[in-house]
Motif scaffolding. Sequence first.
Motif, PDB file in Angstrom:
ATOM      1  N   ALA A 255       0.831  -1.205   0.000  1.00  5.56           N
ATOM      2  CA  ALA A 255       0.000   0.000   0.000  1.00  5.56           C
ATOM      3  C   ALA A 255       0.867   1.257   0.000  1.00  5.56           C
ATOM      4  CB  ALA A 255      -0.947  -0.007   1.198  1.00  5.56           C
ATOM      5  N   LYS A 256       2.088   1.122   0.465  1.00  3.84           N
ATOM      6  CA  LYS A 256       3.036   2.241   0.456  1.00  3.84           C
ATOM      7  C   LYS A 256       3.992   2.040  -0.711  1.00  3.84           C
ATOM      8  CE  LYS A 256       2.816   2.821   5.415  1.00  3.84           C
ATOM      9  NZ  LYS A 256       3.130   1.917   6.497  1.00  3.84           N
ATOM     10  N   LYS A 257       4.420   3.138  -1.310  1.00  4.64           N
ATOM     11  CA  LYS A 257       5.283   3.080  -2.488  1.00  4.64           C
ATOM     12  C   LYS A 257       6.537   2.243  -2.235  1.00  4.64           C
ATOM     13  CE  LYS A 257       7.988   6.097  -5.457  1.00  4.64           C
ATOM     14  NZ  LYS A 257       8.295   7.487  -5.801  1.00  4.64           N
ATOM     15  N   ALA A 258       7.220   2.472  -1.134  1.00  5.03           N
ATOM     16  CA  ALA A 258       8.462   1.737  -0.851  1.00  5.03           C
ATOM     17  C   ALA A 258       8.195   0.240  -0.730  1.00  5.03           C
ATOM     18  CB  ALA A 258       9.119   2.263   0.424  1.00  5.03           C
ATOM     19  N   GLY A 259       7.089  -0.125  -0.098  1.00 11.00           N
ATOM     20  CA  GLY A 259       6.732  -1.534   0.042  1.00 11.00           C
ATOM     21  C   GLY A 259       6.389  -2.165  -1.290  1.00 11.00           C
ATOM     22  N   ALA A 260       5.678  -1.420  -2.135  1.00  8.33           N
ATOM     23  CA  ALA A 260       5.319  -1.935  -3.459  1.00  8.33           C
ATOM     24  C   ALA A 260       6.565  -2.139  -4.309  1.00  8.33           C
ATOM     25  CB  ALA A 260       4.353  -0.978  -4.145  1.00  8.33           C
ATOM     26  N   ILE A 261       7.485  -1.186  -4.253  1.00  4.96           N
ATOM     27  CA  ILE A 261       8.720  -1.303  -5.034  1.00  4.96           C
ATOM     28  C   ILE A 261       9.551  -2.483  -4.545  1.00  4.96           C
ATOM     29  CG2 ILE A 261      10.946  -0.164  -5.461  1.00  4.96           C
ATOM     30  CD1 ILE A 261       9.288   2.439  -5.842  1.00  4.96           C
ATOM     31  N   GLN A 262       9.648  -2.651  -3.245  1.00  2.00           N
ATOM     32  CA  GLN A 262      10.386  -3.786  -2.693  1.00  2.00           C
ATOM     33  C   GLN A 262       9.771  -5.103  -3.167  1.00  2.00           C
ATOM     34  OE1 GLN A 262      13.261  -3.898  -0.902  1.00  2.00           O
ATOM     35  NE2 GLN A 262      13.140  -6.121  -1.019  1.00  2.00           N
ATOM     36  N   LEU A 263       8.453  -5.192  -3.109  1.00  2.00           N
ATOM     37  CA  LEU A 263       7.754  -6.418  -3.507  1.00  2.00           C
ATOM     38  C   LEU A 263       7.926  -6.689  -5.003  1.00  2.00           C
ATOM     39  CD1 LEU A 263       6.048  -8.628  -2.176  1.00  2.00           C
ATOM     40  CD2 LEU A 263       4.014  -7.274  -2.721  1.00  2.00           C
ATOM     41  N   MET A 264       7.845  -5.645  -5.839  1.00  3.07           N
ATOM     42  CA  MET A 264       8.023  -5.829  -7.281  1.00  3.07           C
ATOM     43  C   MET A 264       9.463  -6.216  -7.619  1.00  3.07           C
ATOM     44  SD  MET A 264       5.599  -2.980  -9.124  1.00  3.07           S
ATOM     45  CE  MET A 264       6.063  -1.577  -8.126  1.00  3.07           C
ATOM     46  N   THR A 265      10.416  -5.743  -6.822  1.00  6.93           N
ATOM     47  CA  THR A 265      11.815  -6.134  -7.027  1.00  6.93           C
ATOM     48  C   THR A 265      11.995  -7.622  -6.735  1.00  6.93           C
ATOM     49  OG1 THR A 265      12.541  -3.924  -6.384  1.00  6.93           O
ATOM     50  CG2 THR A 265      14.198  -5.639  -6.366  1.00  6.93           C
ATOM     51  N   GLU A 266      11.350  -8.081  -5.665  1.00  2.00           N
ATOM     52  CA  GLU A 266      11.452  -9.487  -5.274  1.00  2.00           C
ATOM     53  C   GLU A 266      10.619 -10.401  -6.169  1.00  2.00           C
ATOM     54  OE1 GLU A 266      10.113  -9.440  -1.210  1.00  2.00           O
ATOM     55  OE2 GLU A 266      11.835  -8.268  -0.542  1.00  2.00           O
ATOM     56  N   LYS A 267       9.479  -9.895  -6.633  1.00  2.00           N
ATOM     57  CA  LYS A 267       8.547 -10.682  -7.448  1.00  2.00           C
ATOM     58  C   LYS A 267       8.165  -9.881  -8.684  1.00  2.00           C
ATOM     59  CE  LYS A 267       6.684 -12.765  -3.261  1.00  2.00           C
ATOM     60  NZ  LYS A 267       5.521 -13.259  -2.566  1.00  2.00           N
ATOM     61  N   PRO A 268       9.043  -9.842  -9.693  1.00  2.00           N
ATOM     62  CA  PRO A 268       8.785  -8.996 -10.855  1.00  2.00           C
ATOM     63  C   PRO A 268       7.521  -9.355 -11.633  1.00  2.00           C
ATOM     64  CG  PRO A 268      10.898 -10.143 -11.070  1.00  2.00           C
ATOM     65  CD  PRO A 268      10.332 -10.496  -9.743  1.00  2.00           C
ATOM     66  N   SER A 269       6.956 -10.521 -11.391  1.00  2.00           N
ATOM     67  CA  SER A 269       5.688 -10.866 -12.050  1.00  2.00           C
ATOM     68  C   SER A 269       4.557  -9.962 -11.580  1.00  2.00           C
ATOM     69  CB  SER A 269       5.322 -12.319 -11.787  1.00  2.00           C
ATOM     70  OG  SER A 269       6.255 -13.172 -12.401  1.00  2.00           O
ATOM     71  N   LEU A 270       4.786  -9.201 -10.514  1.00  2.00           N
ATOM     72  CA  LEU A 270       3.786  -8.261 -10.014  1.00  2.00           C
ATOM     73  C   LEU A 270       3.732  -6.971 -10.834  1.00  2.00           C
ATOM     74  CD1 LEU A 270       4.319  -8.622  -6.168  1.00  2.00           C
ATOM     75  CD2 LEU A 270       2.260  -9.223  -7.455  1.00  2.00           C
ATOM     76  N   ILE A 271       4.712  -6.761 -11.708  1.00  2.66           N
ATOM     77  CA  ILE A 271       4.730  -5.554 -12.526  1.00  2.66           C
ATOM     78  C   ILE A 271       3.838  -5.788 -13.739  1.00  2.66           C
ATOM     79  CG2 ILE A 271       6.165  -3.924 -13.810  1.00  2.66           C
ATOM     80  CD1 ILE A 271       8.562  -5.081 -12.143  1.00  2.66           C
ATOM     81  N   LYS A 272       2.934  -4.838 -13.977  1.00  2.00           N
ATOM     82  CA  LYS A 272       2.080  -4.961 -15.156  1.00  2.00           C
ATOM     83  C   LYS A 272       2.967  -4.997 -16.390  1.00  2.00           C
ATOM     84  CE  LYS A 272      -1.980  -3.366 -17.448  1.00  2.00           C
ATOM     85  NZ  LYS A 272      -3.152  -2.562 -17.412  1.00  2.00           N
ATOM     86  N   ARG A 273       2.581  -5.812 -17.359  1.00  2.00           N
ATOM     87  CA  ARG A 273       3.431  -6.040 -18.522  1.00  2.00           C
ATOM     88  C   ARG A 273       2.687  -5.732 -19.821  1.00  2.00           C
ATOM     89  NH1 ARG A 273       3.668 -10.304 -15.003  1.00  2.00           N
ATOM     90  NH2 ARG A 273       2.261 -11.566 -16.218  1.00  2.00           N
ATOM     91  N   PRO A 274       3.511  -5.360 -20.798  1.00  2.00           N
ATOM     92  CA  PRO A 274       4.893  -4.916 -20.723  1.00  2.00           C
ATOM     93  C   PRO A 274       4.978  -3.442 -20.329  1.00  2.00           C
ATOM     94  CG  PRO A 274       4.187  -4.835 -22.998  1.00  2.00           C
ATOM     95  CD  PRO A 274       3.019  -5.379 -22.191  1.00  2.00           C
ATOM     96  N   VAL A 275       6.151  -3.047 -19.894  1.00  3.34           N
ATOM     97  CA  VAL A 275       6.453  -1.626 -19.730  1.00  3.34           C
ATOM     98  C   VAL A 275       7.386  -1.283 -20.884  1.00  3.34           C
ATOM     99  CG1 VAL A 275       7.536   0.146 -18.294  1.00  3.34           C
ATOM    100  CG2 VAL A 275       6.213  -1.683 -17.211  1.00  3.34           C
ATOM    101  N   ILE A 276       7.016  -0.263 -21.643  1.00  2.00           N
ATOM    102  CA  ILE A 276       7.820   0.185 -22.771  1.00  2.00           C
ATOM    103  C   ILE A 276       8.488   1.494 -22.347  1.00  2.00           C
ATOM    104  CG2 ILE A 276       7.838   0.839 -25.212  1.00  2.00           C
ATOM    105  CD1 ILE A 276       6.786  -1.986 -24.826  1.00  2.00           C
TER     106      ILE A 276
END
Length: 117
Positions: free
Chosen positions: A74-95
């Motif tokens: 819910a917090k930006k830092a937590g979301a970034i940490q989680l996406m770093t650990e689990k990149p499948s959480l990033i909406k795809r693709p990013v151009i």
Amino acid sequence: MITVYGIPNCDTVKKAITWLKENKIDFQFHDYKKQGITKTILNNWSKQVSMDVLLNKKGTTWKACTPEEQADAAKKAGAIQLMTEKPSLIKRPVIEKGGNVLAVGFTADNYAAIFVK
């Protein structure tokens, strides 16, 4: 040169890559699974695109996260940490081109507006 960030077996990434190739747009591919993603890149993207767009809460990876992980996201830092650990959480693709996010996800009309001049 644009960079397509994603995972190769994602259907949306496949559609985006097919569209780019059919329209003769040069790109390089960055595979999250093999190459990972840095907090620096995610922080840059989050300044350009909202976390609601970047963080994919509809997929199985999100559903497999613990309630604590979801709360931290819910917090930006937590979301970034989680996406770093689990990149499948990033909406795809990013151009991206030169650090600028051009698109997140894929629709042919959006890509035509961005890439076909």
